[in-house]
Structure formats: C-alpha cells, structure tokens
Design an enzyme around this catalytic site. Structure first.
Site, mmCIF file in Angstrom:
data_model
loop_
_atom_site.group_PDB
_atom_site.id
_atom_site.type_symbol
_atom_site.label_atom_id
_atom_site.label_comp_id
_atom_site.label_asym_id
_atom_site.label_seq_id
_atom_site.Cartn_x
_atom_site.Cartn_y
_atom_site.Cartn_z
ATOM 1 N N GLU A 293 0.830 -1.217 0.000
ATOM 2 C CA GLU A 293 0.000 0.000 0.000
ATOM 3 C C GLU A 293 0.860 1.262 0.000
ATOM 4 O O GLU A 293 0.545 2.255 0.660
ATOM 5 C CB GLU A 293 -0.985 -0.029 1.166
ATOM 6 C CG GLU A 293 -1.917 -1.236 1.113
ATOM 7 C CD GLU A 293 -2.935 -1.285 2.237
ATOM 8 O OE1 GLU A 293 -3.131 -0.260 2.915
ATOM 9 O OE2 GLU A 293 -3.531 -2.362 2.440
ATOM 10 N N GLU B 131 -5.297 -8.613 -0.548
ATOM 11 C CA GLU B 131 -6.152 -8.373 0.619
ATOM 12 C C GLU B 131 -7.541 -8.014 0.137
ATOM 13 O O GLU B 131 -7.704 -7.172 -0.753
ATOM 14 C CB GLU B 131 -5.633 -7.222 1.485
ATOM 15 C CG GLU B 131 -4.336 -7.472 2.205
ATOM 16 C CD GLU B 131 -3.963 -6.300 3.122
ATOM 17 O OE1 GLU B 131 -4.894 -5.550 3.534
ATOM 18 O OE2 GLU B 131 -2.780 -6.130 3.416
#
Length: 449
Positions: free
Chosen positions: A273, A379
């Site tokens: 991220e 995810e």
C-alpha cells in the site's frame, strides 16, 4: 486499508473497461517466467515449485484456458491471541482461529495462509516468546510476543502438516506452554500432511520506534510526519535511522531464516500500500517513488544477498488506485529483478457496488496485466464468490485471493456490505474454480499440470 471511492480518470479508459469476454490480450505480450531462478539463481526447489504453480495458473488465465484460483486467508495472530474485542466473539482466540474458521464453515481449509511478524502489541522493542536458536539476539519470553513463534510454527504446519513430529517449541500434539503466561497454546490441526503454502507480511513499526505496535506503523505517528528529510535518512547508509532499519530487517530475517532451515518457502509481501496519498497510510507510503524503490531494493539485498534467504517469493502489492485514498502505483514498481508476484489490496467498492464500472475487481486485474508476473488479490474483506458476484473468477481469474483476518466471518466495519455470509464462504470454498488445501499435495508435485 480503507478509502472513500472516487472515480479516477487514469484507470477508467475504454480499454480497461471492455468486458473480458471480448477483450484481446496485447499482441506479443511479455511472457510470464515459469522458473523462479530467472530472479534468484539460488532459489530453493520448494520456492521454485510454489512459484511455478502460480505462474502456471497465470499463464492459463492469459491464454484464455480454464484457470483456477488458490483461496487464501490472512491470520492476525497478535489480535487473535491478545485482543478480546477482535473477531466474531468476545474473548481471545487460539492462534490460527481464522485459519480453522474456514473449515468450521465449509469443511475445507484454505491452501494459503498469510501471517504477520509485525507490528507487535504495544510492547517496548523487538522481542520473542521463546528462547529459540534463531531468536537469541532478541529478548526472550516477553509478554505479548509469543505470537511470533506461533506464526513460524503455523507456517511450518501448513507446509509439513499439523500435528507433526516435535519441532521448535511445539510438541507432536501441536501444543506448547507459553513461557510468559504459563498457559497452554494450541495450533489447529490440518491432517498431519502438507496442506498449503504460506506468506508473510511485515507491518513494520517505523525504524527506531521504542514501542512496537500498529500505531507506530502509521505515517502520522512516525518522525516523517514532522521531518520531511527523515525517510531519506532511513534509506541512507551510515545514518542512525538506517541502522535502525537494518535492525528491524534482522528481526524479520531471523524468523524467515528459521523457515528456510525448515525448507518452507514464503511469499513475502513487504511495504504494501505504498501508493496511498502523502501523509496517510504507513510510514513508507506516499513517498517519492524513487526513494520507495530504494527502500525495497535495499531490503531485498539485505534478505537475499546479505542473509542468504533463497526461500522467498517477493510480492509487490499497492492499494487499489481509486483516485482518493490510493494513487496510480506504477512509478513505485521496484523492477522485475526484485519482484516475483504483483497484487492489490482492494478496499475500494464492494461486491454490491463495484468500483470502475466493469466487473468487480476488473480495474485492478487489468491494470496489473502490464507486468509479466502472476497476479493476486492480496487483501480483501470479501470472498471472491458471493451472492452479488457469483462469476468473479470467470471475469478476473486471479491466481490467489486472500481474505483479510476476521472479515471472513465478522463485519469489521459495521456495514452490511462488508460482511461475508455463510453461504458466500461455502460458495467460494465449494467452487470448482477454487483450489483449497484438499488438492494441495497433488498440485505441488505437478504445478504446471
């Protein structure tokens, strides 16, 4: 990570939103390597077999052949063991609770589990729960640190089976006594034979943080929030900040080295991220892309070249680039010589309200096609097949799909659109498009069919 959805022009062009059924792959696309030795000539045979499996699934998908998706589950061991408010009932959970939960619901186990050696649980400094041979450099038998040994033992248990012959601190029964609390701790049995493969993420508190916990992973709590030059010192050899980084990586390498000694390959997903908006997300996120690439490469060099870890498969996973929380990630890509698998952490939209105007997750699947690497959904709060999106894996045949922690059976955002129903989980685990632990042994022997 979470972020409000906002349409981003850079990812909503006609080419990205053309239905997969009529979309043609680019002429002469780069070939996905099938042997991990293209990146690491010394890659272990086990790591090569796992990578070959993922590459084979990706190649099938790109050629329009029937393909399948490995179903995975992330397990937050520190929350399971120490956080009574975590999960689908009040009270602490045995380690591997959300690994076992899939079997409780469906009768089947996931073929992949991702674990986490960070962030710690609010205690000073790096520590461990047991005095292992690989952990002598770290303070042993500290409260709230036993989960790190649970993580490596569960990883071995996936690869070799639980219960198993005595290994580390675990007895053949799969139990051990936590040295800090004196309580008995048990890992979930999985049949005693190889049952899948394992990954690790590293929610690393900022280098030099006196306390290790999730708050210390965030940019707003790091020195970089007040000192714009801090990150540059982290990646500059000879600085105190760089020395702190190497100490953190030593903690990671010691645990990964234990797994290497046990013959366990690991999908390692560091510094994920990274494409969040500046000032948000983790301390490594929102940085200058060149500086981020330097961080990735020096981490790679430390683990592979300095520590000699050749059991690793490196996964690069940006946040979904929705234009609000996540920005276009392309400049952050460390390069084919440092990455084996590409993925996305998708918290933009939902099965009921997909982002991007096409099929659910299609924008991210198409965007990652530019890389000649296996593509994974790294995810997600959701299982891939559900009442809203029963054909997800037909439209976007990800090679691996990992559900995040308690989201498998608990509404962790208190919104119905983020809940998996029992029927959703059963639909996913029972689908012929999904690979579970039941088929693992035959798959790993012949990963390319």
């Amino acid at each position: 990570m979470r972020g409000r959805v906002k349409m981003l022009g850079a990812v909503t062009g006609a080419a990205l939103l053309t239905p997969l059924a009529v979309w043609a792959w680019p002429k002469n696309p780069r070939k996905v390597p099938t042997d991990l030795r293209h990146r690491d000539p010394d890659a272990t045979p086990a790591a090569r077999r796992v990578y070959a499996l993922l590459a084979g699934l990706e190649i099938d998908a790109r050629r329009g052949r029937p393909s399948r998706t490995v179903i995975g589950q992330h397990v937050e061991l520190h929350n399971e063991r120490y956080n009574a408010a975590y999960g689908d009932y009040r009270g602490t959970k045995p380690p591997g609770y959300y690994y076992r939960k899939a079997r409780d619901i469906t009768g089947r186990l996931p073929a992949f589990v991702e674990l986490d050696l960070g962030p710690g649980y609010g205690r000073p400094g790096w520590a461990v729960g047991q005095a292992r041979s690989y952990s002598r450099a770290w303070p042993s038998c500290r409260p709230m640190w036993g989960y790190t040994e649970d993580a490596v033992d569960l990883a071995v248990g996936l690869w070799a089976g639980l219960p198993r012959a005595a290994d580390g601190s675990y007895r053949p029964s799969g139990t051990h006594t936590d040295c800090a609390s004196g309580t008995e701790v048990a890992l979930p049995h999985n049949g005693g034979a190889p049952a899948g493969f394992v990954g690790f993420s590293f929610h690393q508190p900022y280098p030099g943080s006196p306390v290790k916990g999730f708050p210390q992973t965030l940019h707003r709590n790091s020195p970089g929030a007040k000192d714009s030059a801090w990150f540059g010192r982290v990646i500059t050899e000879g600085t105190a900040e760089h020395g702190a980084l190497l100490r953190d990586l030593g903690f990671l390498a010691d645990h990964l080295g234990y797994l290497a000694d046990q013959g366990v390959p690991v999908l390692l997903r560091p510094y994920h991220e990274m494409n969040t908006a500046p000032g948000h997300g983790f301390w490594w996120a929102g940085q200058d892309p060149a500086a981020y690439r330097t961080l990735w490469r020096l981490t790679y060099d430390f683990l592979v070249r300095r520590r000699g870890l050749h059991n690793l498969i490196f996964v690069w996973a940006p946040n979904s680039w929705d234009g609000s929380y996540g920005r276009p990630p392309w400049d952050y890509y460390p390069g084919d010589d440092h990455v084996d698998v590409v993925g996305v952490d998708d918290y933009s939209g939902s099965p009921a309200r997909p982002f991007g105007g096409g099929a659910w997750t299609e924008v991210w699947y198409r965007g990652l096609e530019r890389y000649a690497r296996p593509r994974i959904l790294a995810e997600s709060f959701h299982v891939p097949l559900n009442a809203h999106q029963p054909r997800t894996l037909t439209h976007t045949p990800w090679v691996l799909w990992t559900v995040w922690g308690q989201a498998l059976s608990h509404d962790n955002l208190s919104e119905p659109r983020h809940r998996n129903t029992v029927d959703d989980v059963k639909r996913t685990y029972g689908s012929p498009r999904v690979l579970t632990a039941d088929e693992w042994t035959s798959l790993i022997k012949h990963p390319l069919g």
